[in-house]
Design a protein around this motif. Structure first.
Motif, mmCIF file in Angstrom:
data_model
loop_
_atom_site.group_PDB
_atom_site.id
_atom_site.type_symbol
_atom_site.label_atom_id
_atom_site.label_comp_id
_atom_site.label_asym_id
_atom_site.label_seq_id
_atom_site.Cartn_x
_atom_site.Cartn_y
_atom_site.Cartn_z
ATOM 1 N N VAL A 19 0.839 -1.200 0.000
ATOM 2 C CA VAL A 19 0.000 0.000 0.000
ATOM 3 C C VAL A 19 0.874 1.250 0.000
ATOM 4 C CG1 VAL A 19 -2.066 1.037 0.991
ATOM 5 C CG2 VAL A 19 -1.604 -1.366 1.396
ATOM 6 N N ARG A 20 1.667 1.381 -1.033
ATOM 7 C CA ARG A 20 2.549 2.544 -1.163
ATOM 8 C C ARG A 20 2.340 3.269 -2.486
ATOM 9 N NH1 ARG A 20 7.623 1.202 -1.669
ATOM 10 N NH2 ARG A 20 7.412 -1.062 -1.740
ATOM 11 N N VAL A 21 1.203 3.009 -3.142
ATOM 12 C CA VAL A 21 0.917 3.656 -4.424
ATOM 13 C C VAL A 21 -0.108 4.769 -4.215
ATOM 14 C CG1 VAL A 21 -0.012 3.340 -6.732
ATOM 15 C CG2 VAL A 21 1.459 1.584 -5.733
ATOM 16 N N SER A 22 0.262 5.981 -4.598
ATOM 17 C CA SER A 22 -0.651 7.118 -4.421
ATOM 18 C C SER A 22 -1.361 7.508 -5.707
ATOM 19 C CB SER A 22 0.108 8.332 -3.878
ATOM 20 O OG SER A 22 1.111 8.734 -4.804
ATOM 21 N N GLN A 23 -0.911 6.952 -6.843
ATOM 22 C CA GLN A 23 -1.519 7.269 -8.137
ATOM 23 C C GLN A 23 -1.891 5.972 -8.861
ATOM 24 O OE1 GLN A 23 -1.964 10.536 -9.099
ATOM 25 N NE2 GLN A 23 -1.016 11.255 -7.209
ATOM 26 N N PRO A 24 -2.817 5.188 -8.301
ATOM 27 C CA PRO A 24 -3.140 3.895 -8.930
ATOM 28 C C PRO A 24 -3.754 4.036 -10.316
ATOM 29 C CG PRO A 24 -4.681 4.397 -7.164
ATOM 30 C CD PRO A 24 -3.581 5.397 -7.058
ATOM 31 N N PHE A 25 -4.405 5.171 -10.627
ATOM 32 C CA PHE A 25 -4.987 5.335 -11.958
ATOM 33 C C PHE A 25 -3.911 5.347 -13.049
ATOM 34 C CE2 PHE A 25 -8.939 7.657 -10.152
ATOM 35 C CZ PHE A 25 -9.600 6.442 -10.022
ATOM 36 N N SER A 26 -2.688 5.693 -12.672
ATOM 37 C CA SER A 26 -1.620 5.760 -13.677
ATOM 38 C C SER A 26 -1.064 4.384 -14.013
ATOM 39 C CB SER A 26 -0.482 6.669 -13.180
ATOM 40 O OG SER A 26 0.151 6.097 -12.045
#
Length: 733
Positions: A19-26
């Protein structure tokens, strides 16, 4: 090539798994590529995934890039929409991938600052739908403000509370968003937040949540506000904008202890719908015009009575659902009863699931404890200068008028907001920029709050519980005031109760305490409160404060109650006062309704009921509360006999009511009272009547004014004043 893909994907999978992704849409969802499109899906523990269109037609089998659950499929063109048929070891599910709804997830964020109410219409859990390929896709859009968080995940019963499964997207201004198809009202959720250093915080409830569970989970629950059908249109249309000239007799209630079920079910609380029957009928029968409810904003600790709120947008689920609360308000309105709720913007508790250190920083509270911590209440103080806090608080006020049709907000602990040195010793507070003790930020917020309420809901009202001499609390902001409609008169309450607690033999030495409030009466639009604060924490009951034997105690209370109902200012009476409850209020038990078997208590209840009826039918008692024409002292100097007399006048008619209070146990025979006009005068209320458990001393019924000058008036009447009693005498037109 295969090895390079595996290496890159493993790195991404590790970031998603931790859980270290802040821009999952990318990195997730569908993206265009040089030779078509690529769909990337993250489904921890999945064995295989088939991509389908929304009609179930297969688009392709995804390649598993990493054992933790990262999948990929390359297509020749970008599909309009797609779903994932996922095979787990023990089940198969079909999900519409949330990471294809980028635009819907961000919907409304750009308009947040255009109006305060946009906050609760955009943030939190919003039920949404979109049309794709002839299908209506419904789901819930989640949005939460956590600008300093390193990562935020949505967790809930729909993903087994697994923070890996639904990472949220960070917007440029610090909001985290995600639309999840298939979710609906009733699903439970929280936010898993990591602080700026990547440390996981305790799971957080939704700051803008509409509904939540009680201890121990405190879980937020998705709610659909659009389902309730109101039936109070005629009530809303009938409400006037100027409450100052209206009768206002308020019954203050703690919903959890007004009455409890005989057969205990849990804590034995009555539900909102049961209260809509029993409480509303009782208040209507007693003749009160308003119910004021101690805070119903969701709160974790019963013993706070609601004054340590966490869910500022949600009625507490202790008594039912948000729609159940709406039904309660609806029934009040259909029975011509206004509803006021206590609203608490001064502070919030430190419970880990709430606002405290929400994203690992002081997002809602002042960082410096000399400004951000209430030592009296062990709670945090909102940072009133931060834009996100100001929007949050004003929006939380407006939703009660908007979604719940509340008629008024009574703001608790205003004094603690106005002064930096409130309840602080030297060295424990930081002065303002001018070196003073006024909190300019809080003052600005309160002004804005009042302006928004009256602009958008002109029939509503705001009331300040402000215990100092701060000037202009109930004056308009354009006139330099804070903008409240009314202010509790704490001075009157303390002075008059102090007077009443004195032995009648010594009251003459404290006579100014019962008269002093008129010196400053026209400084504010006052409400006279006999509130819950006066019957807790060892203060005893109102009846218990009264001196003398059993009869004198009851007589004192009756005389004082009638004096209050006639004094300028709107009225507020806490539950239990109207039945002369002998024991101190206990929030864990019901009121002592059984005492009504005894005439002393039944008499007090009958008196309050009659006072409300007389008050509402007598414009002289309320039209001129804040108009100098509405009140005249007849005699405030008879300290030797502890008697006060005054006259209330109608503003829009000629009604005149003379009020005389004898605060000694002695009968005052032929007591002369000056009157302005010749004619007949009639007693319309006598607290010494046998109907109220009085001595029924003969004071007469009607009097003919004599041309004997008295109290600087040309005429006068002579009345036998009963002991420890208040009389209302009306000029017969």
């Amino acid at each position: 090539m295969k090895k390079e893909i595996t290496s890159a994907s493993s790195q991404l999978a590790e970031q998603l798994a931790s859980v270290r992704v802040s821009q999952p849409f990318s990195v997730l969802g569908c993206h265009s590529r040089d030779k078509g499109a690529q769909i990337t899906a993250w489904r921890p523990d999945a064995i295989s995934i088939q991509v389908e269109d929304l009609h179930g037609n297969k688009l392709g089998q995804m390649l598993k890039l990493d054992q933790q659950g990262l999948f990929e499929l390359e297509l020749e063109s970008i599909p309009t929409a797609y779903q994932l048929a996922i095979q787990y070891s023990d089940s198969q599910v079909v999900d519409i991938d949330p990471y294809q709804f980028n635009e819907l997830a961000f919907e409304g964020l750009a308009q947040l600052h255009e109006a305060p109410q946009n906050l609760y219409k955009t943030l939190g859990a919003q039920i949404k739908s979109v049309e794709l390929e002839g299908n209506t896709i419904s789901g819930v859009k989640f949005a939460v403000y956590a600008p300093s968080a390193a990562a935020v995940s949505l967790i809930g019963d729909f993903n087994l509370w697994d923070g890996r499964k639904h990472p949220m997207e960070r917007s440029i201004d610090g909001h985290w968003v995600l639309f999840v198809p298939g979710l609906e009202a009733g699903c439970k959720y929280k936010f898993e937040v990591k602080d700026p250093h990547g440390n996981q915080l305790p799971h957080k409830t939704d700051p803008v949540g509409f509904y939540s569970e009680q201890y121990p989970s405190f879980t937020s629950i998705v709610w659909d506000h659009s389902q309730y059908q109101w039936n109070d249109e005629h009530w809303i249309a009938s409400q006037h904008t100027d409450k100052r000239k209206e009768a206002m007799s308020i019954y203050e209630v703690h919903l959890g202890s007004w009455k409890r079920k005989q057969e205990q079910e849990g804590k034995g609380y009555l539900s909102y719908r049961e209260l809509a029957d029993e409480l509303v009928n009782y208040v209507k029968d007693m003749g009160y015009t308003h119910i004021e409810v101690l805070p119903v904003s969701e709160f974790p600790f019963d013993g706070s009575w609601g004054y340590q709120p966490i869910g500022m947008f949600a009625p507490t689920s202790r008594f039912g659902t948000p729609d159940d609360f709406k039904y309660f308000v609806d029934q009040c309105h259909q029975n011509n009863i206004s509803v006021i709720i206590d609203w608490v913007p001064a502070h919030f508790p430190s419970d880990a699931h709430g606002l405290a250190r929400f994203d690992g920083t002081s997002l809602y509270e002042y960082e410096d404890p000399r400004r951000g911590w209430h030592k009296d209440w062990n709670s945090y103080i909102y940072d009133f200068g931060r834009d996100n806090v100001r929007q949050f608080l004003v929006a939380s006020a407006l939703i009660w008028m908007d979604e719940y049709h509340i008629d008024g907000l009574r703001v608790d602990a205003v004094a603690s907001m106005l002064y930096w040195d409130y309840s602080r010793d030297e060295g424990e507070w930081v002065p303002n920029v001018d070196g003073g003790n006024h909190n300019y930020e809080a003052i600005s917020l309160l002004k804005w709050f009042n302006e928004e309420v009256y602009k958008q809901y002109p029939h509503a009202m705001t009331i300040a519980e402000e215990s100092t001499a701060f000037a202009g609390v109930s004056r308009p902001t354009f006139d330099g005031g804070l903008g409240f409609g009314f202010k509790w008169n704490m001075g009157w309450m303390h002075d008059s109760l102090d007077f009443m607690q004195k032995d009648p033999a010594f009251r003459k030495y404290h006579h100014n305490e019962i008269t002093f409030a008129m010196v400053y009466n026209y400084d504010e639009n006052f409400v006279l409160p006999l509130s819950h604060d006066e019957v807790v924490h060892g203060k005893g009951s109102l009846l218990g404060k009264m001196p003398g034997d059993e009869w004198q105690q009851a007589a004192n209370l009756r005389a004082y109650t009638a004096f209050m109902w006639a004094h300028p200012g709107k009225k507020l009476n806490f539950m239990g006062n109207e039945i002369a409850q002998a024991s101190e209020w206990n929030h864990d038990t019901s009121l002592d309704w059984h005492v009504l078997e005894y005439p002393k208590h039944a008499g007090q209840q009958a008196l309050v009921k009659q006072l409300n009826a007389t008050y509402k039918s007598s414009p002289a008692l309320y039209q001129g509360d804040y108009d100098t024409r509405g009140f005249e002292w007849i005699d405030h100097n008879d300290w030797e006999r502890s008697i006060v007399s005054f006259q209330r006048n109608g503003i829009e008619d000629q009604q005149t009511i003379i009020v005389v209070s004898n605060f000694t146990p002695l009968v005052r025979e032929s007591y002369r009272i000056g009157v302005n006009h010749a004619g007949r005068y009639r007693v319309i209320l006598n607290t010494d009547s046998e109907h109220y458990w009085g001595s029924n001393a003969d004071c007469g019924i009607e009097f003919e004014a004599e041309q004997i000058g008295w109290n600087e008036r040309a005429y006068s009447i002579a009345v036998n004043l009963p002991p420890l009693a208040t009389l209302y005498i009306e000029k017969v037109v």
